[in-house]
Design an enzyme around this catalytic site. Structure first.
Site, PDB file in Angstrom:
ATOM      1  N   ILE A   1     -12.055 -18.461   8.900  1.00 23.10           N
ATOM      2  CA  ILE A   1     -12.188 -17.018   9.100  1.00 23.10           C
ATOM      3  C   ILE A   1     -13.527 -16.487   8.585  1.00 23.10           C
ATOM      4  O   ILE A   1     -13.914 -15.364   8.874  1.00 23.10           O
ATOM      5  CB  ILE A   1     -10.989 -16.283   8.451  1.00 23.10           C
ATOM      6  CG1 ILE A   1      -9.667 -16.844   8.993  1.00 23.10           C
ATOM      7  CG2 ILE A   1     -11.021 -14.788   8.699  1.00 23.10           C
ATOM      8  CD1 ILE A   1      -9.523 -16.812  10.504  1.00 23.10           C
ATOM      9  N   GLY A   2     -14.245 -17.273   7.837  1.00 22.45           N
ATOM     10  CA  GLY A   2     -15.600 -16.830   7.472  1.00 22.45           C
ATOM     11  C   GLY A   2     -16.027 -17.234   6.081  1.00 22.45           C
ATOM     12  O   GLY A   2     -17.006 -17.949   5.890  1.00 22.45           O
ATOM     13  N   SER A   3     -15.292 -16.785   5.068  1.00 19.02           N
ATOM     14  CA  SER A   3     -15.753 -17.066   3.711  1.00 19.02           C
ATOM     15  C   SER A   3     -15.241 -18.421   3.242  1.00 19.02           C
ATOM     16  O   SER A   3     -14.151 -18.861   3.620  1.00 19.02           O
ATOM     17  CB  SER A   3     -15.293 -15.967   2.759  1.00 19.02           C
ATOM     18  OG  SER A   3     -13.897 -15.849   2.790  1.00 19.02           O
TER      19      SER A   3
ATOM     20  N   CYS B   1      -6.756 -16.422   6.772  1.00 18.50           N
ATOM     21  CA  CYS B   1      -7.727 -15.426   6.309  1.00 18.50           C
ATOM     22  C   CYS B   1      -8.900 -16.171   5.665  1.00 18.50           C
ATOM     23  O   CYS B   1      -8.919 -17.411   5.664  1.00 18.50           O
ATOM     24  CB  CYS B   1      -7.059 -14.444   5.331  1.00 18.50           C
ATOM     25  SG  CYS B   1      -8.030 -12.938   5.045  1.00 18.50           S
TER      26      CYS B   1
ATOM     27  N   ARG C   1      -6.706  -3.235 -11.595  1.00 12.25           N
ATOM     28  CA  ARG C   1      -7.727  -3.464 -10.577  1.00 12.25           C
ATOM     29  C   ARG C   1      -8.236  -2.159  -9.984  1.00 12.25           C
ATOM     30  O   ARG C   1      -7.455  -1.288  -9.606  1.00 12.25           O
ATOM     31  CB  ARG C   1      -7.150  -4.321  -9.434  1.00 12.25           C
ATOM     32  CG  ARG C   1      -7.166  -5.787  -9.734  1.00 12.25           C
ATOM     33  CD  ARG C   1      -8.569  -6.366  -9.661  1.00 12.25           C
ATOM     34  NE  ARG C   1      -8.976  -6.606  -8.293  1.00 12.25           N
ATOM     35  CZ  ARG C   1      -8.757  -7.739  -7.648  1.00 12.25           C
ATOM     36  NH1 ARG C   1      -8.139  -8.733  -8.243  1.00 12.25           N
ATOM     37  NH2 ARG C   1      -9.161  -7.884  -6.403  1.00 12.25           N
TER      38      ARG C   1
ATOM     39  N   LYS D   1       0.809  -1.221   0.000  1.00 14.38           N
ATOM     40  CA  LYS D   1       0.000   0.000   0.000  1.00 14.38           C
ATOM     41  C   LYS D   1       0.840   1.268   0.000  1.00 14.38           C
ATOM     42  O   LYS D   1       1.852   1.356   0.674  1.00 14.38           O
ATOM     43  CB  LYS D   1      -0.899   0.009   1.231  1.00 14.38           C
ATOM     44  CG  LYS D   1      -2.061  -0.891   1.030  1.00 14.38           C
ATOM     45  CD  LYS D   1      -3.095  -0.695   2.100  1.00 14.38           C
ATOM     46  CE  LYS D   1      -4.203  -1.668   1.826  1.00 14.38           C
ATOM     47  NZ  LYS D   1      -5.472  -1.035   1.569  1.00 14.38           N
TER      48      LYS D   1
ATOM     49  N   GLU E   1     -20.459 -17.021   3.830  1.00 12.57           N
ATOM     50  CA  GLU E   1     -20.499 -15.664   3.239  1.00 12.57           C
ATOM     51  C   GLU E   1     -20.849 -15.628   1.752  1.00 12.57           C
ATOM     52  O   GLU E   1     -20.437 -14.718   1.028  1.00 12.57           O
ATOM     53  CB  GLU E   1     -19.173 -14.912   3.491  1.00 12.57           C
ATOM     54  CG  GLU E   1     -18.837 -14.763   4.972  1.00 12.57           C
ATOM     55  CD  GLU E   1     -17.579 -13.940   5.258  1.00 12.57           C
ATOM     56  OE1 GLU E   1     -17.173 -13.132   4.408  1.00 12.57           O
ATOM     57  OE2 GLU E   1     -16.998 -14.135   6.340  1.00 12.57           O
TER      58      GLU E   1
ATOM     59  N   GLU F   1      -2.836 -13.134  10.968  1.00 11.00           N
ATOM     60  CA  GLU F   1      -2.100 -13.707   9.851  1.00 11.00           C
ATOM     61  C   GLU F   1      -0.618 -13.843  10.202  1.00 11.00           C
ATOM     62  O   GLU F   1       0.149 -12.929   9.973  1.00 11.00           O
ATOM     63  CB  GLU F   1      -2.275 -12.768   8.654  1.00 11.00           C
ATOM     64  CG  GLU F   1      -1.762 -13.296   7.367  1.00 11.00           C
ATOM     65  CD  GLU F   1      -1.861 -12.238   6.279  1.00 11.00           C
ATOM     66  OE1 GLU F   1      -2.979 -11.796   5.990  1.00 11.00           O
ATOM     67  OE2 GLU F   1      -0.809 -11.873   5.742  1.00 11.00           O
TER      68      GLU F   1
ATOM     69  N   HIS G   1      -3.282 -17.334   0.760  1.00 10.80           N
ATOM     70  CA  HIS G   1      -3.074 -16.504  -0.422  1.00 10.80           C
ATOM     71  C   HIS G   1      -2.485 -17.287  -1.589  1.00 10.80           C
ATOM     72  O   HIS G   1      -2.229 -16.736  -2.646  1.00 10.80           O
ATOM     73  CB  HIS G   1      -2.195 -15.304  -0.070  1.00 10.80           C
ATOM     74  CG  HIS G   1      -2.796 -14.499   1.058  1.00 10.80           C
ATOM     75  ND1 HIS G   1      -2.500 -14.766   2.375  1.00 10.80           N
ATOM     76  CD2 HIS G   1      -3.688 -13.495   1.065  1.00 10.80           C
ATOM     77  CE1 HIS G   1      -3.185 -13.926   3.136  1.00 10.80           C
ATOM     78  NE2 HIS G   1      -3.915 -13.152   2.374  1.00 10.80           N
TER      79      HIS G   1
END
Ligand code: GLN
Ligand code: ZN
Length: 732
Positions: free
Chosen positions: A412-414, A707, A496, A110, A465, A646, A675
């Site tokens: 983690i959820g999804s 993740c 992107r 970033k 999710e 992570e 990942h």
């Protein structure tokens, strides 16, 4: 008469033309000439827009086919040796950006505290930077000239370039300073032959950070040298995203032409004006990274304050940073309500705002205080009581309620979001299938997902999710106070783009957000089903947030909405609820002295969102990174019962921070990296668990991937989780 200046302009195009041209080229559907033609059209169009608004300083070299840091790497001849075997320059450029069959891509990260990602240069001690190359700059410069624009030339400044780089051989980046500055001097020398009186803008956002004095001494050396390369050049050093007072003191004494300061995100720059010392002041007064209309009277007042210390003839009015961080134009928005649309200003509209404030300033026409956008009452933090007992008390109650084994396993959820899942959602959004059909298909996905988790033997299940396209957008769409643009795309990296929600008004929960799905999922199993919500800090950090009231107040409104959902979930007998704060760390300010204030509202609003949870309701949170060194106390204050993080790529090194802080609550450090599609072996994960146990008491350890699994495929997910569960059984 004052002049106007635009730090940089978005390059993706008003309808994301660059994105589509790049993707066609990468897919082999078009050739490079076709891509170049699109790029040229866009540049010309963007220059024209700026010309129409009489902008005096228009950039070239703010355009890029992928990323400006990557372009700088090429310009300086700093190609990592591992790419030198690719002869074709274009292939090499895109291989560096995206990888190819034989090369891993360069790292991406970033850009300061924005959502833009740059390609991290790979430097090493014996790089000699002998092949500087300004062909891209020259091409754009000549192109602009042909359009009747005498452009300034944008360059990433040498200090920002060096210190955002990775030294891949472990050498000290400071040792490269001389070589890099020499290369920049060569670049300037080459540029000076392109024409007369060229402004060169060096972007040095690094100087908006809290830095050690040695950086400042390098700044001095660099610009004393670069300032005298050619009398034909006017050097502007531009900072943004926060105050840069220390740098100004030095730059004021360097042989440069102008200094750029951000007065929107660094109003403290007003205190630095004394040191501008006769240079041109490029005054960033139009917000370059948020999307709301300029408050003209406020900006005028700001200019008056600047004018008290700087001769108005020396002030150039500018955007606070490059407009890269905002969408292109509001003119394509047809579905937004007039209430929202009339408050928005994207890049093109900001050009008008610059022209408008310049005209008023020139005529000394002080604007009336504008009828302020309607203020909505907001809930004060004190209105949300935090009533949870101490962790130890909660732990005992939760153990009794949940009866979980040692090393509880969860995700983690999804779960994988396949093409089919997305196709069904898109069909529903377009009205091609009924709500009933859509919901039936989601229930089907949830059911399969629950069955899989039961078969795998996970302890705490999730619903997967499938109804969510994005963890912030999903909640924004259901909450009052959010709006969604049709075309508000902002470049995230390469081709992107993201379309952040517009958080424009008072946030209210008019309806349950997730209850139906979670309750349905729970009905399918006797194992605990984990409710899954996104936290207030992450919702704010990934949205364009209204700026007419303090961010902290907006955060509390969001927190209240989440709290209502937490309460309804627990009343439906959901015993575990995860409130994700994936972007908690991203929001950290660049300046140390501002961190306390951020942490205060961030922690308080997170706590406000979970404070309603009963002691026996177990609260999880998830954060998408691992470097907790500086923020461990803050994490502790958030008071979650379980945090998943992570650390899968660093063994237990990062966990030691938790040990040192004597962290008491439970932690799921992530036993494998989601990942990559690689399926880790049982042995590998057993080893991970062992290393975790070297620093964590066994009662504190959860076992989970690092993740969400939504970008993975089903087969690798099944295989990886199977191995994970085997490793846990061995550990138990
Ligand atoms: N619950 C989310 C998921 O699993 C968390 C995503 C994230 O951390 N970015 O997808
Ligand atoms: Zn994550």
């Amino acid at each position: 008469m004052s002049q106007t200046y635009v730090t940089g302009f978005p390059r993706i195009g008003e309808k994301r033309e660059l994105k589509f041209a790049l993707e066609e080229y990468w897919a082999g559907k078009t050739d490079f000439e076709a891509l170049k033609a699109v790029a040229k059209t866009l540049r010309n169009r963007h220059w024209n827009y700026q010309k129409e608004r009489h902008i005096d300083f228009i950039s070239c070299n703010d355009f890029s086919l992928y990323d400006i840091m990557l372009d700088t790497t090429v310009m300086l001849g700093a190609i990592p040796p591992r790419f030198e075997n690719i002869d074709d320059k274009t292939d090499r450029y895109f291989a560096m950006a995206r990888g190819d069959d034989d090369h891993a891509a360069m790292e991406m990260t970033k850009w300061f505290n924005t959502n833009y990602h740059y390609i991290v240069p790979e430097l090493h001690a014996n790089m000699n930077f002998s092949h500087v190359n300004i062909s891209k700059i020259a091409e754009e410069f000549i192109e602009a000239k042909a359009q009747g624009v005498h452009p300034k030339i944008n360059l990433v400044g040498p200090l920002t370039f060096i210190f955002l780089s990775n030294a891949v051989d472990g050498s000290d980046l400071f040792n490269l300073f001389d070589a890099v500055v020499t290369a920049y001097a060569k670049v300037l020398y080459a540029i000076s032959s392109l024409g007369e009186n060229i402004v060169v803008q060096f972007d040095e956002p690094l100087f908006a950070k809290t830095l050690e004095p040695k950086f400042l001494s390098l700044l001095k050396i660099a610009y004393e040298r670069l300032g005298v390369v050619s009398s034909n050049l006017k050097i502007a050093v531009v900072t943004y995203f926060d105050r840069a007072n220390e740098a100004v003191e030095i730059l004021g004494n360097c042989p440069i032409w102008g200094i750029g300061l951000d007065f929107v995100y660094g109003e403290e720059n007003l205190d630095a004006l004394l040191h501008v010392n006769g240079k041109m002041l490029i005054a960033g007064v139009i917000d370059g990274r948020n999307v709301w209309k300029n408050n003209v009277s406020k900006t005028y007042n700001l200019l008056e304050k600047i004018g008290e210390k700087i001769d108005p003839k020396q002030i150039i009015l500018s955007t606070s940073c490059s407009l890269l961080h905002v969408p292109f134009s509001t003119q394509f928005e047809e579905k937004l309500t007039p209430e929202v649309k009339s408050r928005l200003s994207f890049a093109l509209e900001k050009l008008e705002e610059l022209e408008q404030i310049n005209t008023l300033w020139e005529k000394k026409e002080k604007p009336e205080i504008s009828a302020c956008t309607q203020k909505v009452p907001s809930l004060k933090s004190s209105a949300i009581a935090y009533t949870r007992s101490a962790y130890a008390t909660r732990f005992a109650l939760q153990q009794k309620a949940l009866n979980l084994p040692l090393f509880p396993t969860t995700t983690i959820g999804s779960f994988p979001q396949t093409k089919e899942t997305r196709a069904v959602r898109n069909a529903f959004k377009k009205g091609e299938i009924t709500r009933e059909a859509y919901e039936a298909s989601l229930k089907e996905s949830i059911k399969k997902c629950v069955e899989l988790q039961e078969a795998l033997g996970l302890d705490v299940l999730v619903h997967g999710e499938f109804e969510r396209n994005d963890m912030v957008e999903y909640f924004g769409e259901l909450l009052e106070g959010f709006a969604f643009s049709e075309n508000g795309w902002v470049q995230s990296y390469g081709s992107r783009c993201v379309k952040p929600p517009l958080l424009y008004g008072s946030v209210n929960r008019k309806q349950p957000l997730s209850v139906d799905w979670i309750v349905y999922a729970q009905s399918l199993t006797d194992k605990p089903m984990k409710g899954m919500l996104t936290g207030p800090v992450t919702i704010l950090n990934w949205s364009f947030v209204r700026n007419d009231i303090p961010k902290s107040e907006v955060a509390f409104e969001v927190a209240r909405a989440i709290a209502e959902e937490v309460d309804e979930l627990q009343r439906h007998d959901i015993k575990i609820i995860q409130v994700d704060e994936a972007a908690f760390k991203e929001g950290y300010p660049l300046r140390e002295e501002k961190i306390k204030a951020y942490e205060k509202w961030a922690v308080e609003s997170f706590k406000a969102s979970i404070g309603i949870a009963w002691d026996q309701t177990q609260i999880h949170t998830h954060m998408c990174y691992s470097n907790f060194n500086d923020i461990i106390d803050t994490i502790e204050r958030m008071d979650a019962d379980v945090i998943t993080i992570e650390t899968s790529r660093s063994g237990n090194k990062l966990l030691k921070v938790f040990q040192k802080a004597n962290y008491k609550a439970q932690i799921g450090p992530g036993v494998y990296d989601i990942h990559s599609p690689r399926v880790p072996s049982v042995e590998e994960m057993s080893e991970q668990i062992k290393t975790f146990l070297q620093v964590l008491p066994k009662e504190q350890l959860w076992i989970n991937p690092d993740c969400g699994l939504k970008t993975r495929g089903w087969s690798e997910t099944r295989a990886a989780l199977t191995n994970m569960i085997k490793a846990v059984h061995l550990a138990r």
